[in-house]
Design a protein around this motif. Structure first.
Motif, PDB file in Angstrom:
ATOM      1  N   ALA A  35      34.059  41.425 -59.475  1.00 49.15           N
ATOM      2  CA  ALA A  35      35.389  40.900 -59.796  1.00 49.15           C
ATOM      3  C   ALA A  35      36.236  41.986 -60.452  1.00 49.15           C
ATOM      4  O   ALA A  35      37.411  42.162 -60.107  1.00 49.15           O
ATOM      5  N   ARG A  36      35.644  42.732 -61.385  1.00 47.46           N
ATOM      6  CA  ARG A  36      36.374  43.840 -62.020  1.00 47.46           C
ATOM      7  C   ARG A  36      36.737  44.924 -61.003  1.00 47.46           C
ATOM      8  O   ARG A  36      37.837  45.472 -61.018  1.00 47.46           O
ATOM      9  N   GLU A  37      35.802  45.222 -60.104  1.00 44.52           N
ATOM     10  CA  GLU A  37      36.048  46.251 -59.084  1.00 44.52           C
ATOM     11  C   GLU A  37      37.179  45.840 -58.146  1.00 44.52           C
ATOM     12  O   GLU A  37      38.073  46.639 -57.849  1.00 44.52           O
ATOM     13  N   PHE A  38      37.162  44.598 -57.676  1.00 44.61           N
ATOM     14  CA  PHE A  38      38.236  44.117 -56.794  1.00 44.61           C
ATOM     15  C   PHE A  38      39.578  44.146 -57.516  1.00 44.61           C
ATOM     16  O   PHE A  38      40.597  44.498 -56.928  1.00 44.61           O
ATOM     17  N   GLU A  39      39.580  43.768 -58.781  1.00 43.71           N
ATOM     18  CA  GLU A  39      40.815  43.788 -59.568  1.00 43.71           C
ATOM     19  C   GLU A  39      41.332  45.222 -59.722  1.00 43.71           C
ATOM     20  O   GLU A  39      42.517  45.487 -59.511  1.00 43.71           O
ATOM     21  N   ARG A  40      40.431  46.119 -60.068  1.00 40.90           N
ATOM     22  CA  ARG A  40      40.798  47.523 -60.257  1.00 40.90           C
ATOM     23  C   ARG A  40      41.324  48.146 -58.963  1.00 40.90           C
ATOM     24  O   ARG A  40      42.255  48.945 -58.973  1.00 40.90           O
ATOM     25  N   ASP A  41      40.730  47.760 -57.825  1.00 42.30           N
ATOM     26  CA  ASP A  41      41.111  48.331 -56.537  1.00 42.30           C
ATOM     27  C   ASP A  41      42.291  47.617 -55.884  1.00 42.30           C
ATOM     28  O   ASP A  41      42.613  47.891 -54.724  1.00 42.30           O
ATOM     29  N   GLY A  42      42.920  46.690 -56.615  1.00 38.31           N
ATOM     30  CA  GLY A  42      44.085  45.998 -56.077  1.00 38.31           C
ATOM     31  C   GLY A  42      43.756  45.066 -54.925  1.00 38.31           C
ATOM     32  O   GLY A  42      44.544  44.970 -53.973  1.00 38.31           O
ATOM     33  N   GLN A  43      42.605  44.373 -55.002  1.00 41.44           N
ATOM     34  CA  GLN A  43      42.197  43.446 -53.952  1.00 41.44           C
ATOM     35  C   GLN A  43      42.023  42.039 -54.535  1.00 41.44           C
ATOM     36  O   GLN A  43      40.925  41.486 -54.552  1.00 41.44           O
ATOM     37  N   PRO A  44      43.122  41.434 -55.004  1.00 46.76           N
ATOM     38  CA  PRO A  44      42.995  40.121 -55.630  1.00 46.76           C
ATOM     39  C   PRO A  44      42.532  39.036 -54.658  1.00 46.76           C
ATOM     40  O   PRO A  44      41.875  38.084 -55.065  1.00 46.76           O
ATOM     41  N   GLY A  45      42.836  39.181 -53.385  1.00 40.57           N
ATOM     42  CA  GLY A  45      42.383  38.195 -52.402  1.00 40.57           C
ATOM     43  C   GLY A  45      40.873  38.164 -52.277  1.00 40.57           C
ATOM     44  O   GLY A  45      40.261  37.096 -52.229  1.00 40.57           O
ATOM     45  N   LYS A  46      40.263  39.344 -52.216  1.00 38.42           N
ATOM     46  CA  LYS A  46      38.790  39.412 -52.143  1.00 38.42           C
ATOM     47  C   LYS A  46      38.170  38.869 -53.420  1.00 38.42           C
ATOM     48  O   LYS A  46      37.154  38.177 -53.392  1.00 38.42           O
ATOM     49  N   ARG A  47      38.769  39.203 -54.556  1.00 40.68           N
ATOM     50  CA  ARG A  47      38.267  38.710 -55.841  1.00 40.68           C
ATOM     51  C   ARG A  47      38.310  37.183 -55.866  1.00 40.68           C
ATOM     52  O   ARG A  47      37.339  36.527 -56.232  1.00 40.68           O
ATOM     53  N   ALA A  48      39.438  36.620 -55.471  1.00 34.60           N
ATOM     54  CA  ALA A  48      39.595  35.160 -55.485  1.00 34.60           C
ATOM     55  C   ALA A  48      38.618  34.487 -54.526  1.00 34.60           C
ATOM     56  O   ALA A  48      38.004  33.461 -54.869  1.00 34.60           O
ATOM     57  N   MET A  49      38.435  35.048 -53.327  1.00 37.01           N
ATOM     58  CA  MET A  49      37.503  34.447 -52.366  1.00 37.01           C
ATOM     59  C   MET A  49      36.072  34.517 -52.878  1.00 37.01           C
ATOM     60  O   MET A  49      35.314  33.552 -52.767  1.00 37.01           O
ATOM     61  N   MET A  50      35.687  35.659 -53.465  1.00 32.66           N
ATOM     62  CA  MET A  50      34.335  35.780 -53.993  1.00 32.66           C
ATOM     63  C   MET A  50      34.090  34.732 -55.084  1.00 32.66           C
ATOM     64  O   MET A  50      33.055  34.063 -55.098  1.00 32.66           O
ATOM     65  N   LEU A  51      35.037  34.579 -55.998  1.00 32.81           N
ATOM     66  CA  LEU A  51      34.870  33.600 -57.070  1.00 32.81           C
ATOM     67  C   LEU A  51      34.875  32.178 -56.530  1.00 32.81           C
ATOM     68  O   LEU A  51      34.160  31.315 -57.039  1.00 32.81           O
ATOM     69  N   THR A  52      35.631  31.924 -55.480  1.00 31.85           N
ATOM     70  CA  THR A  52      35.634  30.599 -54.851  1.00 31.85           C
ATOM     71  C   THR A  52      34.278  30.294 -54.241  1.00 31.85           C
ATOM     72  O   THR A  52      33.734  29.205 -54.419  1.00 31.85           O
ATOM     73  N   VAL A  53      33.714  31.256 -53.518  1.00 28.08           N
ATOM     74  CA  VAL A  53      32.393  31.059 -52.900  1.00 28.08           C
ATOM     75  C   VAL A  53      31.333  30.862 -53.979  1.00 28.08           C
ATOM     76  O   VAL A  53      30.522  29.938 -53.914  1.00 28.08           O
ATOM     77  N   CYS A  54      31.338  31.725 -54.995  1.00 30.01           N
ATOM     78  CA  CYS A  54      30.317  31.649 -56.052  1.00 30.01           C
ATOM     79  C   CYS A  54      30.381  30.331 -56.821  1.00 30.01           C
ATOM     80  O   CYS A  54      29.356  29.819 -57.268  1.00 30.01           O
ATOM     81  N   SER A  55      31.573  29.792 -56.984  1.00 30.13           N
ATOM     82  CA  SER A  55      31.723  28.555 -57.759  1.00 30.13           C
ATOM     83  C   SER A  55      31.632  27.296 -56.890  1.00 30.13           C
ATOM     84  O   SER A  55      31.885  26.206 -57.371  1.00 30.13           O
ATOM     85  N   HIS A  56      31.223  27.459 -55.661  1.00 25.69           N
ATOM     86  CA  HIS A  56      31.082  26.345 -54.706  1.00 25.69           C
ATOM     87  C   HIS A  56      32.429  25.643 -54.495  1.00 25.69           C
ATOM     88  O   HIS A  56      32.526  24.435 -54.438  1.00 25.69           O
ATOM     89  N   GLY A  57      33.479  26.450 -54.379  1.00 23.71           N
ATOM     90  CA  GLY A  57      34.822  25.903 -54.216  1.00 23.71           C
ATOM     91  C   GLY A  57      35.306  25.852 -52.789  1.00 23.71           C
ATOM     92  O   GLY A  57      36.445  25.456 -52.545  1.00 23.71           O
ATOM     93  N   LEU A  58      34.473  26.255 -51.824  1.00 22.54           N
ATOM     94  CA  LEU A  58      34.878  26.172 -50.418  1.00 22.54           C
ATOM     95  C   LEU A  58      34.674  24.755 -49.902  1.00 22.54           C
ATOM     96  O   LEU A  58      33.617  24.162 -50.097  1.00 22.54           O
ATOM     97  N   TRP A  59      35.674  24.239 -49.253  1.00 29.78           N
ATOM     98  CA  TRP A  59      35.586  22.898 -48.687  1.00 29.78           C
ATOM     99  C   TRP A  59      35.456  23.016 -47.175  1.00 29.78           C
ATOM    100  O   TRP A  59      36.424  23.259 -46.472  1.00 29.78           O
TER     101      TRP A  59
END
Length: 193
Positions: A35-59
């Motif tokens: 999450a820190r790496e995606f944020e640092r590299d300017g990839q907020p979309g990848k960060r958000a998708m990773m956190l969504t998958v990890c938190s079982h937020g995909l419907w």
């Protein structure tokens, strides 16, 4: 407080799909680092998708149907149309993944058989293959045995003039704080003894 509350929270979370981590919960070290790496590299979309998958937020369509938000005939996979869309199907079983072309998907197809077997077997493997989470228990390394208080020889409170004090410590070669162990020592050199 967190060490007391976490097992209760993870026990409750394990009751939901892809939770299977028992009472210990996941090790979030890699998730936080990515999450820190995606944020640092300017990839907020990848960060958000990773956190969504990890938190079982995909419907998926299967999850929407189970919640009464889709009719049974509407839960078919939008890629292949041949099966109900679950996380297992979306990530690993769908034949349409072979034509996807995304480097992350193409590069992980060699793991497909292990993922299908692991996710079906439970024991926390569903959380690994469907959410990218490993159990924290995999990294719970017991503390080294200690005989109570640190060993001390001599009287440190009344050192003579001219005593030389030195100390050293080491964290060992492992940079991973989950598995690293540290040691230290202090020495008093008294001239003439």
């Amino acid at each position: 407080l967190w060490r007391t509350a976490a097992p209760l929270l993870w026990r409750r979370a394990a009751a939901h799909g892809g939770g299977g981590l028992g009472n210990v919960g996941p090790d979030l070290t890699v998730v936080r680092a990515l999450a820190r790496e995606f944020e640092r590299d300017g990839q907020p979309g990848k960060r958000a998708m990773m956190l969504t998958v990890c938190s079982h937020g995909l419907w998926t369509r299967g999850r929407l149907r189970a919640e009464g938000r889709l009719a049974p005939e509407e839960d078919l996979c939008p890629r292949c149309g041949g099966a109900g869309e679950t996380l297992l199907h979306r990530f690993w079983a769908c034949p349409g993944l072979a034509e996807c072309g995304a480097p992350e998907v193409v590069g992980s197809q060699h793991l497909r058989a292990a993922a299908l077997a692991g996710a079906a077997g439970g024991h926390g493997c569903d959380a690994l293959w469907l959410r990218g989470l490993t159990p924290a228990s995999d990294y719970m390394i017991p503390e080294p045995d200690a005989d109570g208080e640190p060993a001390a020889v001599g009287d440190w409170a009344d050192l003579p003039a001219g005593a030389v004090l030195a100390s050293d410590g080491s964290g060992g070669p492992d940079a991973d704080p989950r598995t690293r162990r540290c040691g230290w020592a202090a020495v008093a050199l008294v001239p003439g003894r």
